[in-house]
Design a protein around this motif. Sequence first.
Motif, mmCIF file in Angstrom:
data_model
loop_
_atom_site.group_PDB
_atom_site.id
_atom_site.type_symbol
_atom_site.label_atom_id
_atom_site.label_comp_id
_atom_site.label_asym_id
_atom_site.label_seq_id
_atom_site.Cartn_x
_atom_site.Cartn_y
_atom_site.Cartn_z
ATOM 1 N N SER A 11 0.815 -1.209 0.000
ATOM 2 C CA SER A 11 0.000 0.000 0.000
ATOM 3 C C SER A 11 0.849 1.260 0.000
ATOM 4 C CB SER A 11 -0.935 0.020 1.209
ATOM 5 O OG SER A 11 -0.199 0.295 2.376
ATOM 6 N N GLU A 12 0.320 2.295 -0.633
ATOM 7 C CA GLU A 12 0.991 3.593 -0.630
ATOM 8 C C GLU A 12 1.065 4.159 0.786
ATOM 9 O OE1 GLU A 12 -0.313 6.330 -3.675
ATOM 10 O OE2 GLU A 12 -0.771 4.642 -4.988
ATOM 11 N N ALA A 13 0.100 3.789 1.613
ATOM 12 C CA ALA A 13 0.117 4.241 3.005
ATOM 13 C C ALA A 13 1.377 3.731 3.705
ATOM 14 C CB ALA A 13 -1.129 3.764 3.732
ATOM 15 N N ARG A 14 1.773 2.519 3.379
ATOM 16 C CA ARG A 14 2.987 1.946 3.989
ATOM 17 C C ARG A 14 4.218 2.752 3.561
ATOM 18 N NH1 ARG A 14 5.673 0.643 7.836
ATOM 19 N NH2 ARG A 14 7.086 -1.087 7.688
ATOM 20 N N LEU A 15 4.269 3.147 2.289
ATOM 21 C CA LEU A 15 5.376 3.953 1.808
ATOM 22 C C LEU A 15 5.403 5.304 2.515
ATOM 23 C CD1 LEU A 15 7.751 4.308 -0.178
ATOM 24 C CD2 LEU A 15 6.101 5.245 -1.788
ATOM 25 N N SER A 16 4.245 5.904 2.688
ATOM 26 C CA SER A 16 4.210 7.224 3.319
ATOM 27 C C SER A 16 4.644 7.153 4.779
ATOM 28 C CB SER A 16 2.812 7.833 3.203
ATOM 29 O OG SER A 16 1.887 7.103 3.983
ATOM 30 N N GLN A 17 4.504 5.996 5.419
ATOM 31 C CA GLN A 17 4.948 5.848 6.804
ATOM 32 C C GLN A 17 6.467 5.962 6.920
ATOM 33 O OE1 GLN A 17 3.329 2.035 7.841
ATOM 34 N NE2 GLN A 17 1.365 2.886 8.455
ATOM 35 N N LEU A 18 7.170 5.730 5.812
ATOM 36 C CA LEU A 18 8.622 5.824 5.846
ATOM 37 C C LEU A 18 9.084 7.275 5.956
ATOM 38 C CD1 LEU A 18 9.498 3.239 3.061
ATOM 39 C CD2 LEU A 18 9.573 2.894 5.539
ATOM 40 N N ASN A 19 8.228 8.204 5.547
ATOM 41 C CA ASN A 19 8.506 9.631 5.640
ATOM 42 C C ASN A 19 9.862 9.976 5.024
ATOM 43 O OD1 ASN A 19 7.927 12.284 6.251
ATOM 44 N ND2 ASN A 19 8.852 12.170 8.284
ATOM 45 N N GLU A 20 10.094 9.503 3.819
ATOM 46 C CA GLU A 20 11.363 9.723 3.140
ATOM 47 C C GLU A 20 11.160 10.498 1.852
ATOM 48 O OE1 GLU A 20 14.448 8.935 4.090
ATOM 49 O OE2 GLU A 20 13.711 8.095 5.964
ATOM 50 N N ARG A 21 12.175 11.215 1.466
ATOM 51 C CA ARG A 21 12.206 11.928 0.190
ATOM 52 C C ARG A 21 13.094 11.119 -0.740
ATOM 53 N NH1 ARG A 21 16.246 15.104 -1.418
ATOM 54 N NH2 ARG A 21 15.836 16.355 -3.252
ATOM 55 N N PHE A 22 12.617 10.887 -1.954
ATOM 56 C CA PHE A 22 13.369 10.079 -2.897
ATOM 57 C C PHE A 22 14.222 10.960 -3.791
ATOM 58 C CE2 PHE A 22 9.825 7.519 -1.609
ATOM 59 C CZ PHE A 22 10.440 6.323 -1.331
ATOM 60 N N SER A 23 15.483 10.573 -3.886
ATOM 61 C CA SER A 23 16.423 11.357 -4.674
ATOM 62 C C SER A 23 17.582 10.456 -5.091
ATOM 63 C CB SER A 23 16.940 12.525 -3.844
ATOM 64 O OG SER A 23 17.983 13.168 -4.512
ATOM 65 N N ASN A 24 18.139 10.704 -6.254
ATOM 66 C CA ASN A 24 19.340 10.001 -6.696
ATOM 67 C C ASN A 24 20.596 10.682 -6.171
ATOM 68 O OD1 ASN A 24 17.971 8.056 -8.144
ATOM 69 N ND2 ASN A 24 18.032 9.186 -10.058
ATOM 70 N N ASP A 25 20.467 11.780 -5.453
ATOM 71 C CA ASP A 25 21.614 12.569 -5.024
ATOM 72 C C ASP A 25 22.638 11.749 -4.247
ATOM 73 O OD1 ASP A 25 20.463 14.761 -6.238
ATOM 74 O OD2 ASP A 25 19.688 15.607 -4.370
ATOM 75 N N LYS A 26 22.192 10.904 -3.317
ATOM 76 C CA LYS A 26 23.145 10.136 -2.510
ATOM 77 C C LYS A 26 23.908 9.148 -3.385
ATOM 78 C CE LYS A 26 23.764 7.605 1.746
ATOM 79 N NZ LYS A 26 23.176 7.169 2.998
ATOM 80 N N LEU A 27 23.202 8.465 -4.278
ATOM 81 C CA LEU A 27 23.880 7.531 -5.168
ATOM 82 C C LEU A 27 24.888 8.248 -6.060
ATOM 83 C CD1 LEU A 27 20.853 5.316 -6.185
ATOM 84 C CD2 LEU A 27 22.765 4.652 -4.744
ATOM 85 N N LEU A 28 24.502 9.400 -6.570
ATOM 86 C CA LEU A 28 25.402 10.177 -7.422
ATOM 87 C C LEU A 28 26.617 10.640 -6.623
ATOM 88 C CD1 LEU A 28 22.753 12.229 -9.411
ATOM 89 C CD2 LEU A 28 24.087 10.281 -10.250
ATOM 90 N N SER A 29 26.412 11.033 -5.364
ATOM 91 C CA SER A 29 27.526 11.496 -4.533
ATOM 92 C C SER A 29 28.473 10.355 -4.174
ATOM 93 C CB SER A 29 27.015 12.172 -3.262
ATOM 94 O OG SER A 29 26.493 11.217 -2.358
ATOM 95 N N LEU A 30 27.973 9.116 -4.239
ATOM 96 C CA LEU A 30 28.816 7.944 -3.968
ATOM 97 C C LEU A 30 29.601 7.513 -5.201
ATOM 98 C CD1 LEU A 30 26.305 5.888 -1.805
ATOM 99 C CD2 LEU A 30 28.361 7.073 -1.006
ATOM 100 N N GLY A 31 29.395 8.235 -6.312
ATOM 101 C CA GLY A 31 30.162 7.940 -7.516
ATOM 102 C C GLY A 31 29.411 7.198 -8.595
ATOM 103 N N MET A 32 28.162 6.852 -8.335
ATOM 104 C CA MET A 32 27.395 6.173 -9.375
ATOM 105 C C MET A 32 27.106 7.182 -10.487
ATOM 106 S SD MET A 32 23.801 4.127 -9.147
ATOM 107 C CE MET A 32 24.467 2.495 -8.935
ATOM 108 N N PRO A 33 27.328 6.795 -11.727
ATOM 109 C CA PRO A 33 27.063 7.743 -12.813
ATOM 110 C C PRO A 33 25.564 7.964 -13.006
ATOM 111 C CG PRO A 33 27.691 5.614 -13.701
ATOM 112 C CD PRO A 33 27.855 5.523 -12.206
#
Length: 87
Positions: A35-57
């Motif tokens: 359920s989308e409700a389960r995802l919203s409980q995670l209270n997270e923002r989705f971004s590729n920024d962390k992966l990119l900062s780790l060197g992933m192209p």
Amino acid sequence: MNDENQFDFLLLVRAANETAAIERVNENMRKFNVSEARLSQLNERFSNDKLLSLGMPKPPRFTDYIARCVQTTQGMSIPQQMAVDFK
């Protein structure tokens, strides 16, 4: 998952923007009956920024590799392709 544990999720989502990325995650969760409700409980923002900062192209544009997709799936039905993608 429970309230006593904290988890970091890294999601690589190919999308034009953050809103589209979240919609893609929601769509895939619906496919797997999460359920989308389960995802919203995670209270997270989705971004590729962390992966990119780790060197992933940055992921290539779909138009850069669509010809390879067509070439490698010739003669395969959609269900056959899905069996490969979701194993």
